[in-house]
Design a protein around this motif. Sequence first.
Motif, PDB file in Angstrom:
ATOM      1  N   GLN A   1       0.819  -1.210   0.000  1.00 32.53           N
ATOM      2  CA  GLN A   1       0.000   0.000   0.000  1.00 32.53           C
ATOM      3  C   GLN A   1       0.855   1.263   0.000  1.00 32.53           C
ATOM      4  O   GLN A   1       0.540   2.235  -0.708  1.00 32.53           O
ATOM      5  CB  GLN A   1      -0.962  -0.026   1.188  1.00 32.53           C
ATOM      6  N   LEU A   2       1.936   1.259   0.746  1.00 33.59           N
ATOM      7  CA  LEU A   2       2.819   2.421   0.733  1.00 33.59           C
ATOM      8  C   LEU A   2       3.483   2.585  -0.627  1.00 33.59           C
ATOM      9  O   LEU A   2       3.601   3.704  -1.144  1.00 33.59           O
ATOM     10  CB  LEU A   2       3.867   2.303   1.841  1.00 33.59           C
TER      11      LEU A   2
ATOM     12  N   SER B   1      -0.668   5.483   4.000  1.00 32.61           N
ATOM     13  CA  SER B   1      -0.226   5.767   2.630  1.00 32.61           C
ATOM     14  C   SER B   1      -0.881   7.034   2.099  1.00 32.61           C
ATOM     15  O   SER B   1      -0.255   7.819   1.370  1.00 32.61           O
ATOM     16  CB  SER B   1      -0.532   4.577   1.709  1.00 32.61           C
TER      17      SER B   1
END
Length: 229
Positions: A100-101, A147
């Motif tokens: 996700q990041l 994120s």
Amino acid sequence: MGTHLITGAGSGIGAVVAERLLARGEDVLLLARDARRAAELRERFQGAATLVGDLADPAKLSWAFGHQSLPVELDSLLHIAGVVELGNVGDLPVKAWQEQLNVNAVAPAEITRLLLPSLRQARGHVVFVNSGAGLYAHANWSAYAASKFAVRALADSLRAEEHGNGVRVTTVYPGRTATPMQEKVHRQEGRDYDPAQWIAPESVATAILTAIDLPRDAELTEITVRPGR
């Protein structure tokens, strides 16, 4: 007419934006994760060109772009792609955090860096499609929200840095929108999904196009879009 690069054109908001820009006769470049996906996008969006790069592996984007032709001038860079994986902090594995990041924050930062010369040349516009989760983190949303908080910081810093170069930066914060991602979220939450309850992708697309179409004497820095029902 201008040149626009879109991530996340395969579905939802990104697909609507791509369709509308093509219908206007704009030059549209779509990011695809691999050559097969690029061919699918070109088949679906007649008249669009593609650029290949995997958002999940941002460290390789510079190499990938270095082997392809980038636009000399880029009127808008539209960061619409995203991934989500819900879970409480006690259960989410490192892989879920990293994906996700990478996809939601690191890859947009790297793509922006690589295309800044083209954006500066055109006095272009960078749009980050964020989320309500970029403003407040609820339980089970820690990694996704982190994120999106990062994307908010990225946009704010970029705006301050590039204002003198004529590059505009807009962050769009949609509430829950009727997209395949939202359907996945409902499955993870164990809830029935009714797209009629949520914002239509077309409405968010309208907000994005409003930002990039705004006359040069003004800049929409942040747009929050919430369900009207």
